[in-house]
Design a protein around this motif. Structure first.
Motif, short mmCIF file in Angstrom:
data_model
loop_
_atom_site.label_atom_id
_atom_site.label_comp_id
_atom_site.label_asym_id
_atom_site.label_seq_id
_atom_site.Cartn_x
_atom_site.Cartn_y
_atom_site.Cartn_z
N GLU A 141 0.83 -1.21 0.00
CA GLU A 141 0.00 0.00 0.00
C GLU A 141 0.86 1.26 0.00
O GLU A 141 0.35 2.36 0.09
CB GLU A 141 -0.91 0.00 1.24
N GLU A 142 2.17 1.09 0.00
CA GLU A 142 3.05 2.26 0.01
C GLU A 142 3.37 2.74 -1.40
O GLU A 142 2.58 2.56 -2.32
CB GLU A 142 4.31 1.94 0.80
N ALA A 143 4.56 3.27 -1.55
CA ALA A 143 4.85 4.10 -2.73
C ALA A 143 5.15 3.35 -4.03
O ALA A 143 5.87 3.85 -4.86
CB ALA A 143 6.03 5.00 -2.40
N THR A 144 4.61 2.15 -4.21
CA THR A 144 4.84 1.50 -5.50
C THR A 144 3.97 2.18 -6.55
O THR A 144 2.93 2.75 -6.25
CB THR A 144 4.48 0.00 -5.46
N ASP A 145 4.42 2.12 -7.80
CA ASP A 145 3.66 2.71 -8.90
C ASP A 145 3.42 1.61 -9.93
O ASP A 145 4.33 1.21 -10.65
CB ASP A 145 4.43 3.88 -9.52
N TYR B 263 7.01 -5.24 -7.12
CA TYR B 263 6.93 -3.91 -6.49
C TYR B 263 7.84 -2.92 -7.21
O TYR B 263 9.02 -2.84 -6.91
CB TYR B 263 7.33 -4.00 -5.01
N PHE C 239 9.13 0.82 -7.94
CA PHE C 239 9.20 2.12 -7.25
C PHE C 239 9.88 3.15 -8.14
O PHE C 239 10.80 2.81 -8.90
CB PHE C 239 10.05 2.02 -5.97
N HIS C 240 9.47 4.42 -7.98
CA HIS C 240 10.25 5.50 -8.61
C HIS C 240 11.55 5.67 -7.84
O HIS C 240 12.62 5.72 -8.41
CB HIS C 240 9.46 6.81 -8.60
N SER C 241 11.43 5.80 -6.52
CA SER C 241 12.60 6.10 -5.70
C SER C 241 12.45 5.45 -4.33
O SER C 241 11.34 5.37 -3.79
CB SER C 241 12.72 7.62 -5.56
N LEU C 242 13.55 4.98 -3.78
CA LEU C 242 13.54 4.41 -2.43
C LEU C 242 14.98 4.43 -1.91
O LEU C 242 15.89 4.90 -2.59
CB LEU C 242 12.95 2.98 -2.44
#
Ligand code: BTN
Length: 265
Positions: free
Chosen positions: A7-11, A32, A34-37
């Motif tokens: 539910e976090e910042a995955t796109d 999963y 991600f743009h940035s992590l």
């Protein structure tokens, strides 16, 4: 309490062609992007602790705290390279754990060769080189439980479209785009990489003969065997990859030594 990562910042709109093809077998049972992590390794480790399935893939366009082997950092231009971690739960004896990064090296070399046509080679244990410069690196991190492998996170960084490297690695690193003179489709390469990893991991984990076929492929792709090397402070010639993944080196005194971890100078 932190929300689950799903539910976090995955796109979900990143890597759509690949996402539609997953799972490939074992690899890609969860995905999963991600743009940035901070580091894909950390997120994959957190997912593992939350019970994520074997084959979970974490990929990022940018890492703020990317790490490499031997305590080094791993930095990459945003949206230029591949930064991916794969969660694996190999049901093999602990002694076979060092072989896992060799499996990843074979898969990565094969995928880059097939996808880009560049004849990259493997420098022991798992750096991928083209014309003596590093194109990709692999970091395998694992967690034990009751003396057994609980899970391993295999992190792969491929220099795909990066056009310039910082001073300290400018002479030793390169990218596929620099060597080919044209940009490379990162999503297509990631698909090739995960597909190769899926094939080779299943060979390694038992369905296809275990480590011997991986060892044969590693030997074929190696740029280390036959070369002069310096390992554990001793100079010699790399003779072979042993059955457990150790590098066999013939040193000056005529003695053969085995190097199981670390890197060649
Ligand atoms: C090395 O050659 O030192 C290994 C480099 C491994 C880099 C990858 S990028 C994706 C994954 N996340 C990390 O923080 N590191 C690995």
């Amino acid at each position: 309490m932190k929300p689950p990562l799903s539910e976090e910042a995955t796109d979900r709109s990143l890597y759509p062609r690949l996402a539609a093809r997953l799972p490939l077998g074992v690899i890609g049972r969860a995905f999963y992007p991600f743009h940035s992590l901070g580091s894909t390794q950390d997120i994959a480790g957190r997912l593992a602790a939350e019970g994520a399935p074997e084959g979970t893939v974490v990929v990022a366009d940018y890492q703020t705290r990317g790490r490499g082997r031997l305590g080094r950092s791993w930095s990459a231009e945003a949206r230029a390279n591949l930064l991916v971690s794969v969660l694996l739960r190999p049901q093999v004896p602990l002694a076979r754990l060092p072989q896992l990064s060799l499996v990843a090296a074979v898969a990565c070399a094969e995928a880059i060769r097939e996808f880009s046509g560049l004849a990259v080679g493997i420098q022991w244990p798992n750096d991928l080189l083209f014309a003596g410069r590093k194109v990709a690196g692999i970091l395998s991190e694992s967690t034990m439980r009751s003396g057994k492998i609980d899970y391993a996170v295999v992190g792969i960084g491929v220099n795909v479209n990066q056009a310039d490297f910082p001073g300290e690695i400018r002479d030793t690193a390169t990218s596929l785009a620099l060597e080919l003179g044209t940009r490379v489709d990162r999503e297509g390469l990631l698909d090739a990489l995960l597909s190769a990893l899926d094939r080779w991991y299943r060979v390694f984990a038992g369905e296809g003969g275990g480590f011997p076929p991986v060892r044969d492929a590693w030997r074929r792709l190696s740029v280390t065997l036959g070369a002069e090397v310096s390992a554990s402070g001793r100079k010699g010639v790399a003779l072979d990859l042993d059955e457990d993944g150790a590098l066999v080196v013939l040193v000056g005194s005529g003695e053969q030594i085995r190097v199981l971890c670390g890197e060649l100078q």
